[in-house]
Design a protein around this motif. Sequence first.
Motif, PDB file in Angstrom:
ATOM      1  N   UNK A 105       0.826  -1.203   0.000  1.00 33.65           N
ATOM      2  CA  UNK A 105       0.000   0.000   0.000  1.00 33.65           C
ATOM      3  C   UNK A 105       0.860   1.253   0.000  1.00 33.65           C
ATOM      4  N   UNK A 106       1.920   1.263   0.813  1.00 33.35           N
ATOM      5  CA  UNK A 106       2.818   2.424   0.866  1.00 33.35           C
ATOM      6  C   UNK A 106       3.536   2.630  -0.466  1.00 33.35           C
ATOM      7  N   UNK A 107       3.988   1.537  -1.086  1.00 31.34           N
ATOM      8  CA  UNK A 107       4.670   1.638  -2.374  1.00 31.34           C
ATOM      9  C   UNK A 107       3.717   2.139  -3.451  1.00 31.34           C
ATOM     10  N   UNK A 108       2.508   1.620  -3.459  1.00 32.05           N
ATOM     11  CA  UNK A 108       1.520   2.050  -4.455  1.00 32.05           C
ATOM     12  C   UNK A 108       1.190   3.530  -4.291  1.00 32.05           C
ATOM     13  N   UNK A 109       1.025   3.964  -3.063  1.00 30.47           N
ATOM     14  CA  UNK A 109       0.747   5.383  -2.805  1.00 30.47           C
ATOM     15  C   UNK A 109       1.918   6.259  -3.253  1.00 30.47           C
ATOM     16  N   UNK A 110       3.142   5.781  -3.031  1.00 34.36           N
ATOM     17  CA  UNK A 110       4.323   6.534  -3.460  1.00 34.36           C
ATOM     18  C   UNK A 110       4.362   6.671  -4.979  1.00 34.36           C
ATOM     19  N   UNK A 111       4.015   5.595  -5.684  1.00 33.35           N
ATOM     20  CA  UNK A 111       3.997   5.645  -7.147  1.00 33.35           C
ATOM     21  C   UNK A 111       2.889   6.577  -7.628  1.00 33.35           C
ATOM     22  N   UNK A 112       1.734   6.568  -6.971  1.00 33.90           N
ATOM     23  CA  UNK A 112       0.631   7.434  -7.391  1.00 33.90           C
ATOM     24  C   UNK A 112       1.022   8.911  -7.306  1.00 33.90           C
ATOM     25  N   UNK A 113       1.751   9.287  -6.251  1.00 33.53           N
ATOM     26  CA  UNK A 113       2.174  10.686  -6.123  1.00 33.53           C
ATOM     27  C   UNK A 113       3.560  10.921  -6.719  1.00 33.53           C
ATOM     28  N   UNK A 114       4.196   9.842  -7.145  1.00 30.80           N
ATOM     29  CA  UNK A 114       5.550   9.824  -7.715  1.00 30.80           C
ATOM     30  C   UNK A 114       6.528  10.548  -6.790  1.00 30.80           C
ATOM     31  N   UNK A 115       6.563  10.072  -5.585  1.00 29.03           N
ATOM     32  CA  UNK A 115       7.440  10.623  -4.560  1.00 29.03           C
ATOM     33  C   UNK A 115       7.808   9.502  -3.607  1.00 29.03           C
ATOM     34  N   UNK A 116       9.099   9.172  -3.549  1.00 29.29           N
ATOM     35  CA  UNK A 116       9.538   8.015  -2.783  1.00 29.29           C
ATOM     36  C   UNK A 116       9.921   8.276  -1.344  1.00 29.29           C
ATOM     37  N   UNK A 117       9.656   9.479  -0.863  1.00 25.70           N
ATOM     38  CA  UNK A 117      10.021   9.811   0.511  1.00 25.70           C
ATOM     39  C   UNK A 117       9.303   8.884   1.496  1.00 25.70           C
ATOM     40  N   UNK A 118      10.050   8.337   2.453  1.00 24.47           N
ATOM     41  CA  UNK A 118       9.473   7.460   3.465  1.00 24.47           C
ATOM     42  C   UNK A 118       9.573   5.990   3.141  1.00 24.47           C
ATOM     43  N   UNK A 119       9.925   5.661   1.908  1.00 25.60           N
ATOM     44  CA  UNK A 119      10.085   4.258   1.542  1.00 25.60           C
ATOM     45  C   UNK A 119      11.433   3.732   2.019  1.00 25.60           C
ATOM     46  N   UNK A 120      11.516   2.430   2.227  1.00 28.79           N
ATOM     47  CA  UNK A 120      12.770   1.814   2.633  1.00 28.79           C
ATOM     48  C   UNK A 120      12.839   0.398   2.061  1.00 28.79           C
ATOM     49  N   UNK A 121      14.008  -0.212   2.168  1.00 25.68           N
ATOM     50  CA  UNK A 121      14.168  -1.592   1.746  1.00 25.68           C
ATOM     51  C   UNK A 121      13.847  -1.820   0.284  1.00 25.68           C
ATOM     52  N   UNK A 122      13.186  -2.955   0.008  1.00 23.54           N
ATOM     53  CA  UNK A 122      12.855  -3.312  -1.371  1.00 23.54           C
ATOM     54  C   UNK A 122      11.934  -2.280  -2.026  1.00 23.54           C
ATOM     55  N   UNK A 123      11.031  -1.713  -1.252  1.00 21.45           N
ATOM     56  CA  UNK A 123      10.101  -0.717  -1.815  1.00 21.45           C
ATOM     57  C   UNK A 123      10.858   0.475  -2.378  1.00 21.45           C
ATOM     58  N   UNK A 124      11.867   0.947  -1.654  1.00 21.64           N
ATOM     59  CA  UNK A 124      12.652   2.094  -2.118  1.00 21.64           C
ATOM     60  C   UNK A 124      13.450   1.741  -3.355  1.00 21.64           C
ATOM     61  N   UNK A 125      14.036   0.534  -3.367  1.00 24.74           N
ATOM     62  CA  UNK A 125      14.808   0.109  -4.540  1.00 24.74           C
ATOM     63  C   UNK A 125      13.907   0.069  -5.780  1.00 24.74           C
ATOM     64  N   UNK A 126      12.722  -0.504  -5.632  1.00 29.19           N
ATOM     65  CA  UNK A 126      11.799  -0.612  -6.765  1.00 29.19           C
ATOM     66  C   UNK A 126      11.377   0.765  -7.246  1.00 29.19           C
ATOM     67  N   UNK A 127      11.012   1.657  -6.317  1.00 33.85           N
ATOM     68  CA  UNK A 127      10.574   2.990  -6.735  1.00 33.85           C
ATOM     69  C   UNK A 127      11.700   3.766  -7.399  1.00 33.85           C
ATOM     70  N   UNK A 128      12.889   3.759  -6.799  1.00 35.65           N
ATOM     71  CA  UNK A 128      14.005   4.517  -7.367  1.00 35.65           C
ATOM     72  C   UNK A 128      14.381   3.988  -8.750  1.00 35.65           C
ATOM     73  N   UNK A 129      14.346   2.670  -8.919  1.00 39.45           N
ATOM     74  CA  UNK A 129      14.648   2.078 -10.227  1.00 39.45           C
ATOM     75  C   UNK A 129      13.595   2.477 -11.252  1.00 39.45           C
ATOM     76  N   UNK A 130      12.331   2.456 -10.840  1.00 41.14           N
ATOM     77  CA  UNK A 130      11.246   2.872 -11.725  1.00 41.14           C
ATOM     78  C   UNK A 130      11.407   4.326 -12.145  1.00 41.14           C
ATOM     79  N   UNK A 131      11.696   5.190 -11.188  1.00 48.20           N
ATOM     80  CA  UNK A 131      11.867   6.610 -11.485  1.00 48.20           C
ATOM     81  C   UNK A 131      13.034   6.834 -12.440  1.00 48.20           C
ATOM     82  N   UNK A 132      14.148   6.139 -12.196  1.00 48.12           N
ATOM     83  CA  UNK A 132      15.310   6.264 -13.085  1.00 48.12           C
ATOM     84  C   UNK A 132      14.983   5.796 -14.501  1.00 48.12           C
ATOM     85  N   UNK A 133      14.240   4.701 -14.595  1.00 47.28           N
ATOM     86  CA  UNK A 133      13.895   4.153 -15.907  1.00 47.28           C
ATOM     87  C   UNK A 133      13.004   5.113 -16.684  1.00 47.28           C
ATOM     88  N   UNK A 134      11.973   5.633 -16.042  1.00 52.41           N
ATOM     89  CA  UNK A 134      11.054   6.560 -16.721  1.00 52.41           C
ATOM     90  C   UNK A 134      11.788   7.829 -17.144  1.00 52.41           C
TER      91      UNK A 134
END
Length: 232
Positions: A55-84
């Motif tokens: 839920x936290x990861x999905x909410x971060x992607x919806x607002x496209x802001x990874x603040x507060x994420x950690x662990x695997x969730x942060x890795x996935x979001x940061x990789x997604x942001x870099x790719x886009x």
Amino acid sequence: MGFRRENTSYCYFGATTPISLPLDLEVRKIMAKSAILDTVADDFFDEHGSLDELQCLTEAVQRWEGEGLSGHSKVIFDTLDDLVCDITLKIFNQQGHDMKTLFQDFWREAFDVWLRESEWSRSKHAPSIDEYLRVGMLSIVVQAMFLPACYLASPKHPQNSLGTRYSKITTLLMLSARLLNYIQSYEKEMKDGKLNMVPLYSKENPEANIKDSVAYIQNKLEGSRSSCLKLQ
């Protein structure tokens, strides 16, 4: 990352099969990287992440802001942001069009339906066939994997394709990919206790057996393929 399927080579060779010309190297990279990220995130939602993490990861992607994420969730979001960002920059340099918001929306949609599927699975909820297929067409992530590559490969690709044959082709491709996946994976998913359209059809049609369910999906798949060919 310790939990995902290892399919890097599979994703790359999958991209080289339809796009083999040397000058299309960047297109192949986009398709392969997107497919790898899709696999990692999908596995995280299917098996590894807690519902709170998802839920936290999905909410971060919806607002496209990874603040507060950690662990695997942060890795996935940061990789997604870099790719886009990388894909967006390549297309902007080639065409002068900023496609970032559109590509972000593709992934927002994907994470939203991944979360919904995870909630269904954990609550043992069995949706209707129609609802399950609508969500499944989006969770296969064809639009996020292939459309950015199409924009880079075809500089004259229409920027607003709503209502054109391109959107119809994309929808049919999403449908075909998901139906094919259902047929190929239902035995393993039934064994693992996961949702699949094959047992769902049998549940809604008590007179039908597994063979009938597979035949029903194959018939829908052939109809989707035929409709797609008519648009070529």
